[in-house]
Motif scaffolding. Structure first.
Motif, PDB file in Angstrom:
ATOM      1  N   GLU E 165       0.820  -1.205   0.000  1.00  0.00           N
ATOM      2  CA  GLU E 165       0.000   0.000   0.000  1.00  0.00           C
ATOM      3  C   GLU E 165       0.860   1.264   0.000  1.00  0.00           C
ATOM      4  N   THR E 167       0.679   4.010  -1.477  1.00  0.00           N
ATOM      5  CA  THR E 167       0.103   5.341  -1.683  1.00  0.00           C
ATOM      6  C   THR E 167      -0.986   5.655  -0.670  1.00  0.00           C
ATOM      7  N   SER E 168      -1.063   4.842   0.402  1.00  0.00           N
ATOM      8  CA  SER E 168      -2.189   5.000   1.326  1.00  0.00           C
ATOM      9  C   SER E 168      -2.248   6.378   1.971  1.00  0.00           C
ATOM     10  N   LEU E 170      -1.061   9.180   0.597  1.00  0.00           N
ATOM     11  CA  LEU E 170      -0.752  10.215  -0.382  1.00  0.00           C
ATOM     12  C   LEU E 170      -2.014  10.786  -1.012  1.00  0.00           C
ATOM     13  N   ASP E 171      -1.954  12.081  -1.310  1.00  0.00           N
ATOM     14  CA  ASP E 171      -3.080  12.694  -1.993  1.00  0.00           C
ATOM     15  C   ASP E 171      -2.989  12.383  -3.484  1.00  0.00           C
ATOM     16  N   PRO E 172      -4.061  12.620  -4.214  1.00  0.00           N
ATOM     17  CA  PRO E 172      -4.104  12.218  -5.632  1.00  0.00           C
ATOM     18  C   PRO E 172      -2.938  12.767  -6.436  1.00  0.00           C
ATOM     19  N   TYR E 173      -2.532  13.995  -6.111  1.00  0.00           N
ATOM     20  CA  TYR E 173      -1.419  14.573  -6.843  1.00  0.00           C
ATOM     21  C   TYR E 173      -0.174  13.702  -6.688  1.00  0.00           C
ATOM     22  N   LEU E 174       0.116  13.333  -5.415  1.00  0.00           N
ATOM     23  CA  LEU E 174       1.313  12.524  -5.156  1.00  0.00           C
ATOM     24  C   LEU E 174       1.159  11.114  -5.703  1.00  0.00           C
ATOM     25  N   HIS E 198      -5.139  -1.014  -2.288  1.00  0.00           N
ATOM     26  CA  HIS E 198      -6.593  -1.010  -2.310  1.00  0.00           C
ATOM     27  C   HIS E 198      -7.112   0.161  -3.117  1.00  0.00           C
ATOM     28  N   GLU E 199      -6.197   0.843  -3.799  1.00  0.00           N
ATOM     29  CA  GLU E 199      -6.645   1.914  -4.669  1.00  0.00           C
ATOM     30  C   GLU E 199      -6.731   1.350  -6.082  1.00  0.00           C
ATOM     31  N   MET E 200      -7.927   1.070  -6.463  1.00  0.00           N
ATOM     32  CA  MET E 200      -8.123   0.329  -7.706  1.00  0.00           C
ATOM     33  C   MET E 200      -7.646   1.115  -8.920  1.00  0.00           C
ATOM     34  N   GLU E 205      -3.776   1.446 -13.307  1.00  0.00           N
ATOM     35  CA  GLU E 205      -2.797   2.242 -14.052  1.00  0.00           C
ATOM     36  C   GLU E 205      -1.453   1.545 -14.143  1.00  0.00           C
ATOM     37  N   CYS E 243     -16.134  -0.787  -6.105  1.00  0.00           N
ATOM     38  CA  CYS E 243     -15.114   0.120  -6.594  1.00  0.00           C
ATOM     39  C   CYS E 243     -15.676   0.894  -7.767  1.00  0.00           C
ATOM     40  N   LYS E 244     -16.672   1.668  -7.489  1.00  0.00           N
ATOM     41  CA  LYS E 244     -17.385   2.355  -8.562  1.00  0.00           C
ATOM     42  C   LYS E 244     -16.457   3.225  -9.385  1.00  0.00           C
ATOM     43  N   ASP E 245     -15.511   3.841  -8.674  1.00  0.00           N
ATOM     44  CA  ASP E 245     -14.680   4.824  -9.354  1.00  0.00           C
ATOM     45  C   ASP E 245     -13.801   4.224 -10.435  1.00  0.00           C
TER      46      ASP E 245
END
Ligand SMILES: Nc1ncnc2c1ncn2[C@@H]1O[C@H](COP(=O)(O)OP(=O)(O)OP(=O)(O)O)[C@@H](O)[C@H]1O
Ligand SMILES: Nc1ncnc2c1ncn2[C@@H]1O[C@H](COP(=O)(O)OP(=O)(O)OP(=O)(O)O)[C@@H](O)[C@H]1O
Ligand SMILES: [Mg+2]
Ligand SMILES: [Mg+2]
Lengths: 224, 247, 264, 224, 247
Positions: E165, E167-168, E170-174, E198-200, E205, E243-245
């Motif tokens: 994990e 990027t747990s 980190l903000d979207p930019y990072l 867990h960030e799908m 990507e 994981c709708k997004d």
């Protein structure tokens, strides 16, 4: 200087008959040390005004000077000034001085254990609304205890052995008796062997208590 | 419910909060977003005086504290208004999971032990950890720890909940669950919440208001819709440009 | 063991005297003993005090009509005990030298306890004069004045030997083991100890550097103490006069060391 | 028991003239203790086969029995059996026994400090490819040192004062000289006062070292 | 590059890994997803023997270890092949940020001190922390700590990177930045990666392959496209439904 084991065995009951004195002095002074050093530790942990510098001076004084001289000055010296001390039983005085001496060490050890608990634990406690004292009691102390147990066991074993200093005030205990017995027939080896064995067993009891407590307070799992 | 005026905080030479003013209504859910290292956690920690501000006045409910002169008792009162979920969880390492949840209500709110045990078990069921009740924190996975932290805060039923990235270790399924739990709480207890998060989807779902922070300042605030689709400030726009998944 | 012996000659009148009024309540006289100095005072198999000084003091008590109680106190703590009144005196062959007389009253000396240079059996004739001591280590009890006597000898005659002080009887062990060649000690006690160790010691031929005697110290500026001191002096003199001291000395010390002529 | 301060002052230089003996014994045995107890600590930390039970038995033995008897048995007892010990200088023997005695305590204290470092620190070190020993040296020891410093300072101060036990073997040092001076004129209070002051100052030096090291090893910031 | 056969691991009564088989090619990026507490971190920790498996064979590069009989030296060799980013960061608390990054290459790979310092500074610049080089970990914000952890692993230039994990915090930019850094590494060094996340969106990507784990088993694996749009197993579908997004 061949050790006469039979002689040692014969003298064991005599030396052993003073075990209650050694135990009484040790247990009382351990209890007093525990309470007193905890108090001082908390005073210093929260940097309570006025009391903290007094506590620090006390530690410097009692940690830095020989136990024998402390015994001497308190039991005989203070007796000059404060009548209360003149009435004091030598065994009481010994317990008092031993506890004062040991507390100076023990409080330093407790401080180090408290400081080993991460700050986040305190913060979590404060954040749920606990007072400083509640955090100390429910969160910090139990965690610090794990670190402190072996160190306190050391302190207590040292105290057990220092209890022989009471002989200086005329209280006959195990070590004092051993040296009397040893001199009588110039049989130091035998008498010291008896003392050696007795202290070893007593320390072993403290050691077992230590092991039990260490297990009890160990936090399971990989990150503990 | 929450009011912050002129809040400043430095660490040594580093000025982290450069004068924050903020008003949050009762029952409002405010999400704070912004780049890493910008002072979001520090702001949250100042709200319950875990970090003592250098300057400023903080009010929660009817407890108001001026950072430059205050009594310890006021701080205790302030903290009793709120509960917090830490970015790094900070579970009580010497307590079982159940005790982690039940402890504070027992000793701070003086609830009965038996009752709290029952209640704590219910909470653990809600966050899916009933089977771990007797485990210690160090044996839990990241996501499990975070859920205990959430449970611990919920158990207090506070007027104000401060959440520092409460879903960072959770998978999307659990994020959804937590979202549900939070909405329940707000509905039931009308709890005011301040949530620091970097999951924009989550922020958008849960918040009534989005607060964008950058370099110790509040740059912009507004409704989720307004911020995510029509930010006024250049900085905000730049930051959000990376959050493709939300747009 | 306690510090036996003392240094060179003394002067002035020791013994008793001082203010005495018949009205003083004396009660029990508590006598501290080191308890580790056979055959003078030590503990028997049951842990009870015994030895020459014990029996002597008991007899003094009987003669003077005083009740006596013994209490074992190690040398380290003795003088605190005396001054704080926990004990009245201390029996351990204390030599009443001048410096000590400034601090304490001493009752009548009871025996001579000369220290001698003691060596392993067979070595006695190697040390005929002080000069022969050169190049050797000499063990001595730190707890007495003998060490000063040796230091004076060293200085006065410009002798090159090393003095090793002990706070216990370990110098006897070191002599037996060969770590030391000479110890300076009361032959009476040295021979007792040698017997227990199963080794042989003898007195070196060279003479002693001091003549010393033993007496009991009492608090100054304390009417009761002064009174006891006086009673003790009287009884001691009686025992010397009627041969009781000689008898005790021969029983315990195997020779007559009774101090007929006071040294100080 | 009125203390004659002038007498105490007059005798101070004499007692002080033995400071080099006390210092030499203390410093040597401290150095030996540090090395030896570190070794034992590491043996036990990694549970090295065969050696660990030996180390444990050693700790039980030397922690549990009086220093005086240890001195006696080693200096006089072993001299019977091993001729080498008969040749040994008493000061060397004192240093040896003091170090053996202190190490038994110190190694327990070091263990407790090591165990206070979270497991995650070790794992992070191993994960980047360090060996156990490298992790110990670069990561665990420096962090444990912070916890250990006050405790080790205690141990060293105790050792400083225990160095007076060398007098039992005929080595004249400060405390021994103080008792000789006390004896000469029966002025124990004055002599002990001198010793009291000297030990106090020496301990203070250790205390200052402790403070310096604590600062040096303290990890800054809120979560430290 | 990585091969796992019949890997089992229990904690007491709890069987966490129930027989894992896995092959990962050189240069491949595999993302492990799945519910919290399912054994993802444990699997990763078994790969470099931080957790000693009860059973199974693990190979990285040409170092192969059988859990039931192995030498310490083999384990050291195995670990030298890889670097790891921990879920809870585990920065060296007694070292500055710069030292955290530079230490391991210096003492494990025996690189020169000066050179490593320069290189570590470059890495810190890449993760945006050059100004914190002399700070200690305890003074960093959550996102900053995570970036140091990333930098520390990068500095080793390992054959295999294990990321738990990453990027747990980190903000979207990072997250975007880290994505870029990871892609760079793979391009430059052909590094093999196993990423638990867990960030799908991130998984999709970055990964060549998605591995879905549940309750100690690998339930399904496949290309991101296949898994996210056309999962075969019911469990996978259920999990991804939240994981709708990503869809
Ligand atoms: N105790 C401290 N000492 C010094 N600097 C600190 C301390 N705590 C925080 N800082 C600094 O203050 C700044 C703000 O930290 P903070 O934790 O509030 O950031 P954040 O907005 O929560 O970031 P993130 O999203 O990464 O968690 C950071 O640059 C951090 O390094
Ligand atoms: N040292 C331990 N002792 C006992 N149980 C453990 C230990 N470590 C992990 N576990 C248990 O093993 C299970 C798997 O843990 P793991 O950390 O691998 O989960 P995960 O898949 O990484 O979850 P998450 O997404 O929440 O990080 C969990 O139920 C956890 O409680
Ligand atoms: Mg933060
Ligand atoms: Mg995990």
């Amino acid at each position: 200087m061949n050790i006469d084991l039979l002689y040692a065995l014969k003298k064991l009951p005599l030396i052993l008959s003073y075990i209650h004195v050694t135990l009484w002095i040790s247990i009382c002074s351990m209890a007093a040390t525990l309470v007193f050093s905890l108090l001082i530790t908390i005073i210093r942990y929260y940097k309570i005004r006025v009391l903290t510098p007094i506590a620090n001076a006390y530690i410097d004084l009692f940690r830095g000077t020989p136990l024998l001289t402390q015994m001497f000055f308190i039991y005989y010296g203070l007796a000059q000034i404060i009548p209360l001390f003149r009435e004091m039983q030598p065994i009481t005085a010994a317990i008092l001085v031993l506890a004062l001496n040991a507390s100076a060490y023990t409080t330093e050890n407790m401080r180090s254990a408290l400081e080993s608990v991460p700050r986040g634990q305190t913060e979590a406690g404060l954040a749920v609304g606990m007072t400083d004292l509640q955090v100390m009691w429910h969160i910090i102390l139990p965690q610090a205890t794990k670190v402190a147990v072996p160190v306190l066991a050391n302190d207590f074993i040292a105290l057990l052995k220092n209890s022989s200093m009471a002989f200086t005030l005329g209280v006959r205990e195990i070590m004092g008796e051993a040296s009397l017995v040893g001199n009588a027939g110039f049989r130091f080896f035998e008498a010291y062997l008896d003392a050696f064995v007795i202290y070893f067993c007593l320390s072993k009891v403290i050691g077992l208590g230590q092991k039990y407590l260490e297990k009890r307070f160990s936090i399971q799992g990989r990150k503990a | 419910m929450i009011s912050v005026k002129g809040l400043k905080k430095s660490f040594g030479d580093l000025e982290v909060l450069k004068g924050i003013d903020l008003e949050i209504e009762e029952g409002e859910v405010a999400a704070i977003i912004g780049p890493s290292g910008t002072g979001k956690s520090t702001l949250l920690r100042c709200l319950n005086f875990l970090e003592i501000p250098d300057q400023g006045v903080i009010r929660i409910g009817n407890v108001e504290i001026d950072a430059e002169k205050y009594h310890r008792k006021d701080v205790y009162q302030l903290r009793k208004q709120s509960a917090m979920i830490f970015q790094d969880f900070c579970l009580f390492r010497n307590k079982t999971i159940l005790d982690n949840v039940a402890l504070a209500p027992e000793i701070v709110q003086k609830k009965s032990k038996d009752e709290m045990r029952r209640e704590a078990m219910q909470i653990l069921e809600k966050v899916g950890l009933a089977d771990k009740a007797e485990s210690y924190p160090s044996t839990l996975s990241g996501g499990q720890q975070q859920r205990v932290a959430i449970g611990r805060a919920m158990a207090l039923k506070p007027n104000v909940l401060l959440l520092d990235e409460p879903t960072s270790a959770l998978d999307p399924y659990l994020v959804g669950e937590v979202l549900g739990v939070i909405k329940d709480i707000v509905r039931e207890h009308n709890t005011t919440m301040v949530i620091v998060t970097h999951e924009m989807g989550f922020a958008r779902e849960v918040a009534d208001r989005i607060i964008y922070m950058d370099q110790g300042h509040i740059v912009e605030e507004g409704s989720p819709k307004q911020i995510f689709t029509d930010a006024k400030e250049e900085k905000t726009k730049q930051f959000l440009a990376y959050c493709k998944d939300v747009k | 063991a306690c510090g036996a012996g003392g240094s060179s000659s003394g002067s002035s009148a020791g013994g008793a005297s001082g203010s005495s009024s018949g009205e003083i309540e004396i009660g029990t006289v508590v006598v501290g003993i080191d308890g580790t100095y056979p055959p003078f005072n030590y503990m028997d198999d049951n842990g009870e005090p015994t030895g020459f000084e014990i029996e002597m003091i008991q007899e003094i008590g009987e003669r003077a009509g005083l009740e006596i109680e013994f209490k074992a106190v190690p040398w380290d703590g003795v003088f605190g005990q005396i001054e704080s009144g926990k004990i009245d005196t201390y029996a351990c062959c204390i030599f009443p030298n001048e410096e000590r007389q400034e601090k304490y009253l001493f009752s009548r000396e009871y025996i001579y306890d000369e220290n001698r240079f003691i060596v392993r059996t067979g070595d006695g004739s190697l040390y005929k004069t002080y000069k022969d001591l050169e190049g050797h280590k000499i063990g001595v009890a730190g707890g007495g004045n003998s060490i000063l006597a040796l230091e004076n000898l060293q200085k006065d005659q410009n002798l090159d030997f090393e003095i090793v002080a002990y706070n216990n009887e370990n110098y006897v062990n070191d002599l037996a083991l060969g770590r030391l060649d000479i110890i300076y000690k009361s032959p009476v006690s040295a021979f007792v100890e040698a017997k227990s160790l199963g080794v042989g010691f003898e007195v070196a031929e060279c003479p002693t550097v001091e003549s010393a005697s033993c007496a009991l110290p009492w608090r100054k500026d304390d009417a009761r103490s002064a009174k006891i001191c006086e009673l003790f002096s009287k009884a001691t003199q009686e025992m010397l006069d009627d041969g009781a001291m000689k008898e005790l000395s021969e029983k315990w010390l195997e020779m007559d060391l009774a101090a007929y002529e006071p040294l100080i």
